[in-house]
Structures are given as structure tokens and as C-alpha cells.
Motif scaffolding. Structure first.
Motif, PDB file in Angstrom:
ATOM      1  N   VAL A 286     109.409  68.235  39.037  1.00 51.81           N
ATOM      2  CA  VAL A 286     109.532  69.012  40.271  1.00 51.81           C
ATOM      3  C   VAL A 286     110.857  69.753  40.374  1.00 51.81           C
ATOM      4  N   ALA A 287     111.811  69.416  39.509  1.00 53.25           N
ATOM      5  CA  ALA A 287     113.083  70.127  39.442  1.00 53.25           C
ATOM      6  C   ALA A 287     113.734  69.767  38.125  1.00 53.25           C
ATOM      7  N   ILE A 288     114.567  70.699  37.641  1.00 48.63           N
ATOM      8  CA  ILE A 288     115.284  70.504  36.385  1.00 48.63           C
ATOM      9  C   ILE A 288     116.756  70.788  36.634  1.00 48.63           C
ATOM     10  N   GLY A 289     117.611  69.957  36.078  1.00 50.44           N
ATOM     11  CA  GLY A 289     119.040  70.209  36.095  1.00 50.44           C
ATOM     12  C   GLY A 289     119.534  70.405  34.676  1.00 50.44           C
ATOM     13  N   LEU A 290     120.285  71.475  34.447  1.00 52.09           N
ATOM     14  CA  LEU A 290     120.851  71.747  33.133  1.00 52.09           C
ATOM     15  C   LEU A 290     122.364  71.763  33.264  1.00 52.09           C
ATOM     16  N   ALA A 291     123.022  70.756  32.685  1.00 59.49           N
ATOM     17  CA  ALA A 291     124.476  70.635  32.762  1.00 59.49           C
ATOM     18  C   ALA A 291     125.091  71.301  31.539  1.00 59.49           C
TER      19      ALA A 291
END
Length: 248
Positions: A219-224
Motif C-alpha cells: 500500500v506504500a513504498i519507502g525508498l531510502a
């Protein structure tokens, strides 16, 4: 699809942060005076609002930032939209430090511990962030653990698997997929801020990420984007970032 850029490392604005894909929106407010956590709380309030708005409108956001702590705002936004996401967290590190256990004091080593209810609570209280149950957290790789982190994880319900062993391990229900690029072996991605040798190669990480995208309700993606300026690492992960953007 919504790509949201948060060009910060902790509370430091990085206006020239090199991103692997073009954002549709950038969140870069002037932060108030105060402690780093107080300043980040103000920043992540805006992140949470943007994520909640996108999810409520039926869009899955991809949030691109310079660190892992931005995840606090992303998860708070998902919760505001009525979701209780599990976490699939790709990282070379455990990110389960506290102010008491960290020898370096680096705040970016604490977000998983904060998400499950520990470490500094300034941001969590400001955002109304509910604790993520430990059994709903899957750490992928986390090959570089300090002794206090290893001790915490040994007594925790948080699960940890190698990049190649995701089959059958991914959680059910809505998932927040977090990818810190330093999970990738530095031979394939030079210029990382905190490189850890002997990690999975880029093709293996990409295959594992694709498995999560196919097997889970992401439902969401985080790219650090935890790399040094001018390193060219943004180009190294551009193809994977485009895949994430096409899925979000």
C-alpha cells in the motif's frame, strides 16, 4: 501512482539530493527550531498528511527520501487512512537502536524500534503513531547488527530473513515496503553512506523486491537513498526505482 520526494537526511534539508526518478511532489518545509526529533516531527506531519490523502484517494505512494526515519511519517499516514500495515524492511542494518544502546547516537538507526513502540517517542506522539506489532515486522537481510540490536531481536517477535528466503515469509494484509539501498552489496552500489560488505547483489535484491510486490498488498513504498552526493548511486538503482514507481 504518486512519487513523493522528501529531500532530507534526518532534519537536514538536502535540496540537491540526487533521486533515481522524478517526483510528482516534493515536501521540503522550513523546519522549526527545536531538537532534531522535534524538527523531524514537523516534517513527518506533512509526510503523513500527503500519504493519507493519496491512500484515501486510492493511490499508493512511493516516498523517496535520504534516510529511513521518513518511514515514521509514511506509516502514520497509512494509519490515518484506516490501514494497519505490516512492514517488510530491506536494510543492511537492523534499525532497532535506542538512545541508550546506540554508541554513535545516530538517529537514523532507530526507526524500526520506534515503529514497534520503543526508542524516542517524540515523533510517534506528535503524529499519533500506533505501535506496529512486532510479529508484523519482517527484516530482510539486516546483516550488520550491533550487540544490543542482536540481543533485542533475539527476544523479539520481529522476524529476520535473508534476501533469498522470502518465499512463504511475507506477511498477509496491507504492507509497507521499505527499501534502504544500503542492503545492496557496495560492489554493485558504490558511494553509500554506510556500506556493509558481503551483502546480496543488486539482481538478488531486485528479484526479492519483485517477489514482495507480487505476493503482498503493498500500500506504500519507502525508498531510502542513503548515498553520498555525486556518487552516481542514483543511476545504479534507477531501473529498480522505475519498477517501484510503476507499481506504486
Amino acid at each position: 501512482m504518486t512519487v513523493i520526494a522528501v529531500p532530507f537526511h534526518l532534519d537536514e534539508h538536502l535540496p540537491d539530493l540526487e533521486l533515481p526518478l522524478s517526483p510528482g511532489r516534493s515536501i521540503a518545509p522550513a523546519l522549526p527550531a527545536g531538537s532534531p526529533w522535534e524538527r523531524m516531527a514537523a516534517l513527518y506531519e506533512e509526510v503523513a498528511e500527503a500519504v493519507a490523502a493519496d491512500v484515501t484517494a486510492g493511490r499508493a505512494p512511493l516516498v523517496v527520501s535520504g534516510d529511513c526515519t521518513t518511514s515514521l511519517g509514511v506509516v502514520a499516514g497509512l494509519q490515518r487512512a484506516g490501514l494497519r500495515p505490516a512492514l517488510v524492511w530491506f536494510d543492511a542494518h537492523g534499525d532497532v537502536q535506542t538512545p541508550e544502546t546506540s554508541t554513535s547516537g545516530y538517529l537514523g538507526g532507530m526507526p524500526v524500534r520506534q515503529l514497534v513502540g520503543g526508542a524516542d517517542r517524540t515523533v510517534a506522539q506528535r503524529l499519533g503513531l500506533a505501535d506496529v506489532p512486532e510479529q508484523d515486522v519482517l527484516l530482510v537481510d539486516a546483516r550488520d547488527l550491533d550487540p544490543p540490536e542482536a540481543e533485542f531481536l533475539a527476544g523479539s517477535a520481529i522476524r529476520r530473513v535473508p534476501v533469498g528466503d522470502l518465499a512463504g515469509a511475507v506477511p498477509a494484509g496491507p504492507v509497507y515496503l521499505h527499501l534502504d539501498v544500503d542492503v545492496i552489496d557496495p560492489r554493485d552500489l558504490p558511494g553509500l553512506l554506510f556500506p556493509v560488505p558481503d551483502g546480496p547483489r543488486l539482481p538478488a535484491v531486485a528479484a526479492a523486491v519483485r517477489h514482495v510486490l507480487a505476493a503482498c498488498d503493498v500500500v506504500a513504498i519507502g525508498l531510502a537513498c542513503t548515498w553520498k552526493p555525486g556518487s552516481g548511486a542514483d543511476r545504479g538503482v534507477a531501473e529498480l526505482a522505475r519498477e517501484l514507481g510503476a507499481t506504486a
